[in-house]
Design a protein around this motif. Structure first.
Motif, mmCIF file in Angstrom:
data_model
loop_
_atom_site.group_PDB
_atom_site.id
_atom_site.type_symbol
_atom_site.label_atom_id
_atom_site.label_comp_id
_atom_site.label_asym_id
_atom_site.label_seq_id
_atom_site.Cartn_x
_atom_site.Cartn_y
_atom_site.Cartn_z
ATOM 1 N N TYR A 184 8.635 11.617 -7.412
ATOM 2 C CA TYR A 184 8.025 12.359 -6.318
ATOM 3 C C TYR A 184 6.607 12.756 -6.698
ATOM 4 N N VAL B 197 12.228 16.860 7.306
ATOM 5 C CA VAL B 197 12.888 16.864 5.992
ATOM 6 C C VAL B 197 14.376 17.060 6.238
ATOM 7 N N GLU C 187 6.849 15.972 11.363
ATOM 8 C CA GLU C 187 7.379 15.759 10.016
ATOM 9 C C GLU C 187 8.805 16.293 9.962
ATOM 10 N N ALA D 65 9.143 20.095 -3.574
ATOM 11 C CA ALA D 65 9.777 20.921 -2.538
ATOM 12 C C ALA D 65 8.919 22.143 -2.218
ATOM 13 N N VAL E 294 11.553 17.091 -2.024
ATOM 14 C CA VAL E 294 12.122 16.745 -0.719
ATOM 15 C C VAL E 294 11.550 15.395 -0.299
ATOM 16 N N GLN E 295 12.291 14.705 0.555
ATOM 17 C CA GLN E 295 11.782 13.456 1.117
ATOM 18 C C GLN E 295 11.259 13.763 2.516
ATOM 19 N N GLU E 296 9.994 13.494 2.710
ATOM 20 C CA GLU E 296 9.346 13.843 3.967
ATOM 21 C C GLU E 296 9.132 12.592 4.832
ATOM 22 N N CYS F 151 8.530 11.115 -1.209
ATOM 23 C CA CYS F 151 9.099 12.305 -1.836
ATOM 24 C C CYS F 151 7.968 13.165 -2.375
#
Length: 256
Positions: free
Chosen positions: A59, A195, A193, A162, A173-175, A159
């Motif tokens: 990430y 998440v 966006e 967070a 987090v994966q955005e 990613c």
């Protein structure tokens, strides 16, 4: 010769090797991953303290206006404890692990892999790397499909570290970043966006950032101060599959 071989093995030459065999390459979040760890002895006998599997991804982290790529351990599993591997001996150790609910999807820039390691004292630990494809749950799939139905196109998936409100739960987090290209939100929103935070295989929290398009001087000032963004949390479940598009449309419309 035996002592010389031990010295070579300690730096990885003529040492034990490890290979993880998976029956397939794609798994849905929460699915069991069954496989076999194959160990082949080197030129000398070696004691193995531990055999472990790590599920990893990468990430982006921002610091001092610079971006850094970090490797994240999503989960780590102990497959086996102490073993002695004889010269040229072959061992097969079966395992069964669950793909965590926090695993990111293999979409956009995101790659996920399993790293297998042997913990050998006073030696370089042999490792093996196997990439896997992480597939979405039906609920997540429905969300992405619904957003596309509403006229949004995926612009970027990556990613990132967070945000503060989620940092206690996971390090990244994966955005999913979408832009409106047709429909009611074209010209009204700059981007959307999303998440995903998976609570169970049938329930997911969505953290939406709805970025409104600047209108006039006031709008441009709001955009400059980042006041044009609305952050919304929505919970969706298996029960919403048939009405997902309508539910998301209502939420986005309310905060646009």
């Amino acid at each position: 010769m035996s002592f010389f071989n031990k010295v070579l093995a300690s730096v990885g030459i003529g040492a034990a090797k490890v290979d993880t065999i998976l029956p397939k390459g794609s798994y849905v979040i929460g699915e069991k991953i069954n496989g076999v760890v194959e160990i082949k002895g080197g030129n000398v006998e070696q004691p193995i303290d531990e055999i472990y599997l790590s599920l990893l991804t990468q990430y982006t982290k921002k610091s001092d206006d610079k971006e850094y790529v970090q490797t994240a351990v999503i989960a780590k599993y102990r497959v086996s404890e102490k073993h002695i591997i004889a010269p040229n001996e072959k061992k097969e150790i079966p395992f069964s692990i669950a793909l965590p609910l926090s695993a990111p999807l293999s979409q956009g820039k995101t790659r996920v892999w399993i790293q297998t390691g042997l913990d050998i004292k006073n030696a370089i630990d042999p490792t093996d790397k196997d990439f896997i494809e992480v597939l979405p749950l039906p609920v997540m799939k429905a969300v992405i499909s619904s957003v596309q139905e509403l006229g949004f196109r995926t612009r970027e998936i990556e990613c990132q570290e967070a945000p503060r409100y989620l940092r206690g739960v996971q390090s990244f987090v994966q955005e999913f970043e979408f832009v409106p290209v047709s429909g009611a939100y074209r010209g009204k929103l700059d981007e959307l966006e999303i998440v995903f935070v998976v609570k169970s295989e049938s329930e997911v929290d969505l953290y939406l950032q709805i970025d409104r398009k600047a209108r006039g001087l006031g709008g441009f000032l709001s955009e400059a101060l980042e006041m044009d963004e609305r952050n919304v949390k929505v919970t969706v479940s298996q029960a919403d599959l048939s009405s997902m598009t309508r539910k998301l449309d209502e939420v986005i419309r309310r905060y646009s």
